[in-house]
Design an enzyme around this catalytic site. Structure first.
Site, PDB file in Angstrom:
ATOM      1  N   GLU A 217     -21.855 -48.644 -66.225  1.00  0.00           N
ATOM      2  CA  GLU A 217     -23.253 -48.511 -66.618  1.00  0.00           C
ATOM      3  C   GLU A 217     -24.000 -49.842 -66.593  1.00  0.00           C
ATOM      4  O   GLU A 217     -25.142 -49.915 -66.136  1.00  0.00           O
ATOM      5  CB  GLU A 217     -23.306 -47.914 -68.037  1.00  0.00           C
ATOM      6  CG  GLU A 217     -24.710 -47.795 -68.594  1.00  0.00           C
ATOM      7  CD  GLU A 217     -24.739 -47.300 -70.037  1.00  0.00           C
ATOM      8  OE1 GLU A 217     -23.661 -47.039 -70.597  1.00  0.00           O
ATOM      9  OE2 GLU A 217     -25.843 -47.193 -70.598  1.00  0.00           O
ATOM     10  N   HIS A 270     -30.481 -46.882 -69.555  1.00  0.00           N
ATOM     11  CA  HIS A 270     -29.055 -46.632 -69.752  1.00  0.00           C
ATOM     12  C   HIS A 270     -28.572 -45.609 -68.729  1.00  0.00           C
ATOM     13  O   HIS A 270     -29.376 -44.965 -68.047  1.00  0.00           O
ATOM     14  CB  HIS A 270     -28.799 -46.095 -71.165  1.00  0.00           C
ATOM     15  CG  HIS A 270     -28.883 -47.155 -72.217  1.00  0.00           C
ATOM     16  ND1 HIS A 270     -27.782 -47.691 -72.834  1.00  0.00           N
ATOM     17  CD2 HIS A 270     -29.961 -47.799 -72.732  1.00  0.00           C
ATOM     18  CE1 HIS A 270     -28.177 -48.615 -73.693  1.00  0.00           C
ATOM     19  NE2 HIS A 270     -29.490 -48.709 -73.651  1.00  0.00           N
ATOM     20  N   GLU A 333     -31.917 -42.312 -69.812  1.00  0.00           N
ATOM     21  CA  GLU A 333     -30.537 -42.177 -69.341  1.00  0.00           C
ATOM     22  C   GLU A 333     -30.651 -41.689 -67.900  1.00  0.00           C
ATOM     23  O   GLU A 333     -30.878 -40.512 -67.651  1.00  0.00           O
ATOM     24  CB  GLU A 333     -29.764 -41.165 -70.196  1.00  0.00           C
ATOM     25  CG  GLU A 333     -29.582 -41.569 -71.651  1.00  0.00           C
ATOM     26  CD  GLU A 333     -28.365 -42.458 -71.889  1.00  0.00           C
ATOM     27  OE1 GLU A 333     -27.718 -42.896 -70.911  1.00  0.00           O
ATOM     28  OE2 GLU A 333     -28.056 -42.717 -73.075  1.00  0.00           O
TER      29      GLU A 333
HETATM   30 ZN   LIG Z   1     -25.792 -47.078 -72.631  1.00  0.00          ZN
END
Ligand SMILES: [Zn+2]
Length: 373
Positions: A217, A270, A333
């Site tokens: 990530e 993220h 995200e």
């Molecule tokens: Zn994260």
């Protein structure tokens, strides 16, 4: 299994544990004294050729490029180092970095390049994030034509008058030179100036979510975040990154940065994860807390329009960076590193550019809409 919990975990996982790693060996902390301005920290990132330093009060750096050997000399007038000279040496065309008390009232930072190399003075960039916090970016050193890059004799390389540089904030300026003499408590950002803080999650020892093929990530979100910031800058919107490289950064300083510059919006980036046994789970989730609802919707729709990512909805969450920021803030995200579809696409730099374009477009749409009210 409730997937929302995973994003919560990737936001808050282990950060206090890593806190001590924030202060890498090249970062010095000196307790501030009553009157003299003190240097609080400095750090030279050899990979990014980037020097960052901060002081407890505002400072106007003075810089010159001196030859033989080529070195960038940065003086901080009125600043006390409070300890003896420190030098770091490196392999490669940038040879060393040192910091010393030059005279009673001046701290001097010197970055020296290897013999036979020089720096293009026009490409040395000084950026005042605040009057107390500066970032200096160096271009790649270039070989001096016709000169050996290993040994240079002063006889064949006569001293040249130093080139004086004018450190100032890059456009649009965050630091107003006039404000530096009496630094106000809040950084001098004029009313109405739009500042977007982009926050790539995780970094350094914290990889964030790790997915298919070891896809991490922290690298994906740094690339997307840096691209978002670059696009916004190109469009004349001042954008700042909470981290511009692979470093550990706790949640608190991310929020502090946004508060310090009185950011207009804060966008944390993220990537999501679920068990590696669930490769069928892919999709976009955008989170907000209170005032970030419209910003979240706008960015979310902009991403859906152009990337073809699955829609997992806009949601509320009590993530630290959303709760503690006072401006509209969202956490995107961008996809699941554990998802077969998302992992394949997030591994692709051109998809990440597409994602960054969409996020930047959403931010710009939001800013244009709210500016008209
Ligand atoms: Zn994260």
């Amino acid at each position: 299994m409730k997937l929302g919990n995973f994003s919560q975990r990737c936001q808050q996982l282990l950060h206090p544990l890593f806190y001590s790693l924030l202060f890498t060996p090249s970062v010095l902390l000196v307790a501030p004294a009553a009157h003299a301005t003190k240097i609080e920290s400095w750090r030279f990132n050899i990979y990014q050729s980037q020097l960052e330093f901060s002081t407890d009060e505002g400072v106007q750096p003075q810089a010159q490029l001196v030859t033989n050997p080529t070195r960038l000399v940065i003086d901080l007038p009125g600043v006390t180092l409070g300890r003896s000279t420190i030098q770091e040496t490196y392999n490669g065309p940038i040879r060393s970095m040192r910091i010393a008390q030059f005279d009673r009232g001046t701290t001097r930072l010197v970055i020296e390049v290897a013999p036979g190399y020089t720096l293009d003075p026009n490409r040395i960039k000084f950026r005042g994030i605040t009057p107390q916090q500066w970032i200096v970016t160096l271009p790649k050193p270039i070989p001096i034509p016709g000169m050996s890059t290993s040994v240079v004799s002063p006889a064949v390389n006569p001293a040249v008058a130093p080139i004086v540089l004018q450190p100032k904030a890059i456009a649009p300026p965050l630091v107003q030179p006039r404000a530096i003499a009496t630094p106000p408590a809040v950084p001098p950002i004029p009313n109405g100036r739009v500042v977007v803080v982009i926050d790539p999650g995780h970094g350094g020892p914290d990889p964030g979510a790790v997915g298919i093929g070891g896809l991490q990530e922290k690298g994906i979100v740094l690339d997307i975040g840096a691209k978002v910031a670059a696009i916004l800058q190109q469009r004349g919107v001042y954008a700042m990154l909470t981290r511009a490289d692979d470093r550990d950064l706790d949640l608190e300083p991310r929020v502090q940065m946004a508060e310090q510059v009185n950011a207009t919006v804060f966008v944390s980036i993220h990537a999501n994860s679920i068990s590696l046994d669930r490769p069928e789970v892919s999709g976009l989730e955008t989170y907000y807390f209170q005032s970030g609802s419209e910003l979240a919707q706008t960015i979310h729709q902009a991403i859906l329009q152009t990337t073809g990512v699955m829609d997992r909805g806009v949601r509320t969450a009590r993530f630290y960076v959303l709760r503690k920021t006072s401006m509209p803030s969202v956490l995107v995200e961008v996809g699941f590193v554990t998802g077969q579809d998302d992992a394949a696409r997030l591994s692709n730099p051109s998809y990440r550019t597409q994602m960054a374009d969409a996020i930047a477009r959403g931010i710009l749409q939001y800013l244009q809409r709210t500016a008209k009210r």
